[in-house]
Design an enzyme around this catalytic site. Structure first.
Site, PDB file in Angstrom:
ATOM      1  N   CYS A   2       0.824  -1.209   0.000  1.00  0.00           N
ATOM      2  CA  CYS A   2       0.000   0.000   0.000  1.00  0.00           C
ATOM      3  C   CYS A   2       0.859   1.261   0.000  1.00  0.00           C
ATOM      4  O   CYS A   2       1.910   1.315   0.628  1.00  0.00           O
ATOM      5  CB  CYS A   2      -0.883   0.061   1.234  1.00  0.00           C
ATOM      6  N   ARG A  26       5.157  -0.189  -6.138  1.00  0.00           N
ATOM      7  CA  ARG A  26       5.138  -0.963  -4.895  1.00  0.00           C
ATOM      8  C   ARG A  26       4.270  -2.217  -5.011  1.00  0.00           C
ATOM      9  O   ARG A  26       4.313  -3.075  -4.143  1.00  0.00           O
ATOM     10  CB  ARG A  26       4.583  -0.095  -3.756  1.00  0.00           C
ATOM     11  N   TRP A  72      -2.762  -3.007  -1.480  1.00  0.00           N
ATOM     12  CA  TRP A  72      -2.278  -4.373  -1.719  1.00  0.00           C
ATOM     13  C   TRP A  72      -2.947  -5.197  -0.635  1.00  0.00           C
ATOM     14  O   TRP A  72      -2.640  -5.053   0.548  1.00  0.00           O
ATOM     15  CB  TRP A  72      -0.753  -4.384  -1.598  1.00  0.00           C
ATOM     16  N   ASN A  98      -1.915   2.558   5.478  1.00  0.00           N
ATOM     17  CA  ASN A  98      -0.901   1.592   5.059  1.00  0.00           C
ATOM     18  C   ASN A  98      -0.445   0.863   6.315  1.00  0.00           C
ATOM     19  O   ASN A  98      -0.049   1.516   7.283  1.00  0.00           O
ATOM     20  CB  ASN A  98       0.250   2.374   4.393  1.00  0.00           C
ATOM     21  N   GLY A  99      -0.523  -0.472   6.329  1.00  0.00           N
ATOM     22  CA  GLY A  99      -0.088  -1.230   7.509  1.00  0.00           C
ATOM     23  C   GLY A  99      -1.189  -2.160   7.975  1.00  0.00           C
ATOM     24  O   GLY A  99      -2.080  -2.522   7.202  1.00  0.00           O
ATOM     25  N   GLU A 468      17.952 -16.857  -6.707  1.00  0.00           N
ATOM     26  CA  GLU A 468      17.476 -15.587  -7.246  1.00  0.00           C
ATOM     27  C   GLU A 468      16.852 -15.792  -8.633  1.00  0.00           C
ATOM     28  O   GLU A 468      15.824 -15.200  -8.949  1.00  0.00           O
ATOM     29  CB  GLU A 468      18.629 -14.575  -7.287  1.00  0.00           C
ATOM     30  N   LYS A 472      12.968 -14.847  -9.503  1.00  0.00           N
ATOM     31  CA  LYS A 472      12.596 -13.934 -10.602  1.00  0.00           C
ATOM     32  C   LYS A 472      11.588 -14.597 -11.520  1.00  0.00           C
ATOM     33  O   LYS A 472      10.588 -14.006 -11.897  1.00  0.00           O
ATOM     34  CB  LYS A 472      13.822 -13.561 -11.445  1.00  0.00           C
ATOM     35  N   GLU A 475       8.046 -15.149  -9.827  1.00  0.00           N
ATOM     36  CA  GLU A 475       7.270 -13.962  -9.458  1.00  0.00           C
ATOM     37  C   GLU A 475       6.713 -13.205 -10.650  1.00  0.00           C
ATOM     38  O   GLU A 475       5.696 -12.542 -10.532  1.00  0.00           O
ATOM     39  CB  GLU A 475       8.068 -13.034  -8.535  1.00  0.00           C
ATOM     40  N   HIS A 491      18.271 -36.624  -3.539  1.00  0.00           N
ATOM     41  CA  HIS A 491      17.660 -37.035  -2.270  1.00  0.00           C
ATOM     42  C   HIS A 491      16.140 -36.846  -2.288  1.00  0.00           C
ATOM     43  O   HIS A 491      15.547 -36.538  -1.259  1.00  0.00           O
ATOM     44  CB  HIS A 491      18.304 -36.274  -1.102  1.00  0.00           C
ATOM     45  N   LYS A 585       6.300  -4.272  -3.456  1.00  0.00           N
ATOM     46  CA  LYS A 585       7.604  -3.731  -3.094  1.00  0.00           C
ATOM     47  C   LYS A 585       7.394  -2.953  -1.807  1.00  0.00           C
ATOM     48  O   LYS A 585       6.294  -2.485  -1.547  1.00  0.00           O
ATOM     49  CB  LYS A 585       8.039  -2.768  -4.200  1.00  0.00           C
TER      50      LYS A 585
END
Ligand code: F6R
Length: 590
Positions: A2, A26, A72, A98-99, A468, A472, A475, A491, A585
């Protein structure tokens, strides 16, 4: 995650829409704004893109006071009803948040007469403001703020007077001014499009913002002083047409040069020798991509540092019993500097007497305020939600920090130290060579895009690159992918190898080349297709040859073709690469 914006100045609606567009990076799923016209508050909100909101508010621009929000979803589905702002039932207060309000269920129980219109925690705040109003808005906001538990940055607009109010606890919030008016925002770069002077609101505080000045109060109503300063310059994003993710990958060479220059000009590590020699353990703490850069650098730093070097996911570090004392240094790695888990981890280190060092891309962020030391990685703004260039710069800067630590501890000679810094100088050239071959990655990506699953494998220093690369890909393309230490496949996971699966093998360490070839044979013999990324041709499999890079720094270059692979695979599937689903973000909630 948010984002909030508010302003008291001409062009409130168009500026708020512009700010919300800036905050798109974000990650969000809905957006809205509230404004004051005459004696009434009006509210406009929608599920989906800011462009839709822009169409809804087209033509309304006489307002001078407005607050806006990108949501978000955390509490309640993605829907217009759950989008912010929220109005109190009498329409006299509007809020954006936001939060997370952790005690919202108990607070709702105090409002039995209210008909809630959403499933969110945030709506409670609007109704509490109405209930607490006794004729003085500041006192109303203070009383309400004292009732809230959790992390929040809240902007409040009311029909009573022309002021805006803001409440902050743990979530980012800056207040700024220019000769045109007053602004508040959850992002310092965004606010600097308008404000020439800004202040970071203190935790557990309320700001009363008028057109020409702001007063800050602790929750008990006592005034608190804040320092105003000139904000960092804002990058122009509006005129760019194309994918920010690709643009940002192509910026990597320039940002690596900038990161090295800045690190050297600031005087390197900047810790005194006694402190450094005393250290017993060094943590590298971050989330997602930032955690992977810590993982990558830890794998090489262990080769030349005699202290324990321990990479940890921030959300695990907070609640696990990792030892911290006066001989502990923690690098807190965060592109945004606002990630709640990483900020909490910094607090935990400080509370236990350890030394904290922020490695961020954002000066004046929550993390830089919390930490004893900080260095900027100088990657500049990332507008694609998926992080790319920050990762490369984090690796370069962390490697230099560890080289300086090892030099002071006498575990690295001056000659080897110089060699590492020279290798850093060579990184941009190696990345440029990779970028010149991006068309080849685009071809490889076609097959990746049509795989049922993709496994990224590597050993020791290549395993973080695999992590990484896998992050990428999943996502932004939504293809199922996993990273594995190559030796671990046998294994259990070999059970999943079949013709529709692609394995991406990263192999940069000559000492482990034969072992990697064995791992590759294990998967090809079960029908999986392999694409290799190595500084040598791997027999029998498609290999993208990596330009030779210093042994310690392959992580900073080998990830680039994987960033491109994810980008092209996602494009081939028609994904929205800059704004992938459910990805945020600045994750400002724990
Ligand atoms: C991945 C991504 C996230 C972030 C993570 C930490 O592309 O963007 O995994 O890396 O949320 O964010 P910062 O670095 O801002 O703390």
């Amino acid at each position: 995650m948010c984002g909030i914006f508010g302003q008291i100045a001409a062009g409130a609606v168009s500026n708020t829409v512009k700010a919300l567009k800036y905050l798109e990076y974000r990650g969000y799923d809905s957006a809205g704004l509230a404004l004051r016209r005459g004696d009434c508050l009006e509210m406009y909100k929608t599920e989906g893109r800011i462009a839709t909101l822009e169409r809804i508010v087209d033509g309304i621009d006489e307002a001078t006071v407005a607050i806006g929000h990108t949501r978000w979803a955390t509490h309640g589905a993605v829907s217009t009803a759950n989008a912010h702002p929220f109005l109190s039932e009498d329409g006299n207060f509007a809020i954006v948040h936001n939060g997370i309000i952790e005690n919202y269920r108990e607070l709702k129980a105090l409002l039995p007469q209210v008909k809630f219109t959403s499933q969110t925690d945030s709506e409670t705040v609007a109704h509490l403001l109405r209930q607490n109003y006794r004729g003085d808005v500041l006192q109303t906001v203070l009383t309400t703020a004292r009732m809230l538990k959790g992390s929040f940055a809240i902007a409040v607009l009311s029909v009573y007077g022309d002021k805006l109010y803001a409440v902050r606890n743990k979530s980012p919030l800056v207040v700024g001014f220019s000769s045109n008016g007053a602004y508040l925002c959850s992002d310092i770069r965004c606010i600097s499009h308008w404000a020439t002077s800004v202040a970071v609101a203190p935790d557990n505080a309320v700001a009363e913002i008028g057109k020409n000045g702001a007063k800050f109060f602790r929750l008990d109503g006592t005034p608190v002083d804040v320092k105003f300063f000139a904000p960092p310059r804002a990058e122009e994003t509006e005129s760019f047409e194309g994918d920010f993710m690709l643009k940002e990958i192509f910026e990597i060479p320039a940002k690596l040069r900038q990161a090295k220059r800045n690190y050297v000009e600031r005087g390197g590590l900047s810790l005194d020798a006694d402190t450094v020699r005393r250290l017993k353990r060094i943590y590298l703490i971050g989330c997602g991509t930032a955690y992977h850069s810590g993982l990558a650098v830890a794998a090489v730093a262990r080769k030349f540092i005699d202290a324990d070097v321990i990479p940890v996911v921030a959300s695990e570090f907070i609640y696990d019993n990792y030892p911290v004392d006066g001989d502990t240094l923690a690098f807190l790695i965060s592109q945004s500097g606002e990630t709640a888990d990483t900020v909490r981890a910094a607090e935990r280190v400080t509370e236990s007497g350890g030394l904290t060092y922020a490695v961020t891309n954002t000066d004046s962020s929550s993390l830089t305020f919390k930490c004893d030391n900080c260095v900027n990685i100088c990657a500049d703004g990332e507008f694609a939600v998926a992080s790319t260039k920050a990762y490369n710069c984090q690796i370069a800067v962390l490697t230099m920090l560890f080289a300086d630590i090892a030099l002071l501890r006498g575990t690295l000679s001056a000659k080897k130290h110089n060699a590492i810094f020279r290798e850093i100088d060579g990184l941009p050239f190696a990345v440029e060579q990779i970028l010149d071959e991006s068309y080849r990655i685009a071809q490889l990506a076609e097959e990746v895009a049509h795989s049922s699953a993709v496994f990224f494998i590597g050993r020791t220093t290549d395993y973080p690159t695999a992590c990484e690369g896998s992050l990428k890909l999943k996502e932004i393309s939504y293809i199922h992918s996993e990273a594995y230490p190559a030796g671990e496949l046998k294994h259990g996971t070999l059970a999943l190898m079949e013709r529709s699966v692609t394995v991406v093998a990263i192999s940069t360490d000559p000492a482990l080349r034969d072992k990697m070839i064995s791992s590759v044979n294990e998967v090809t013999s079960r029908g999986a297709r392999v694409i290799a990324f190595a500084p040598y041709a791997m027999e029998g499999v498609d290999t993208f040859e990596l330009p030779p890079t210093g042994e310690l720094l392959y992580a900073a270059t080998a990830c680039v073709p994987l960033q491109l692979l994810a980008y092209y695979a996602a494009k081939s599937l028609g994904r929205d690469v800059d704004k992938p689903r459910h990805l945020a973000k600045s994750v400002t909630v724990e």
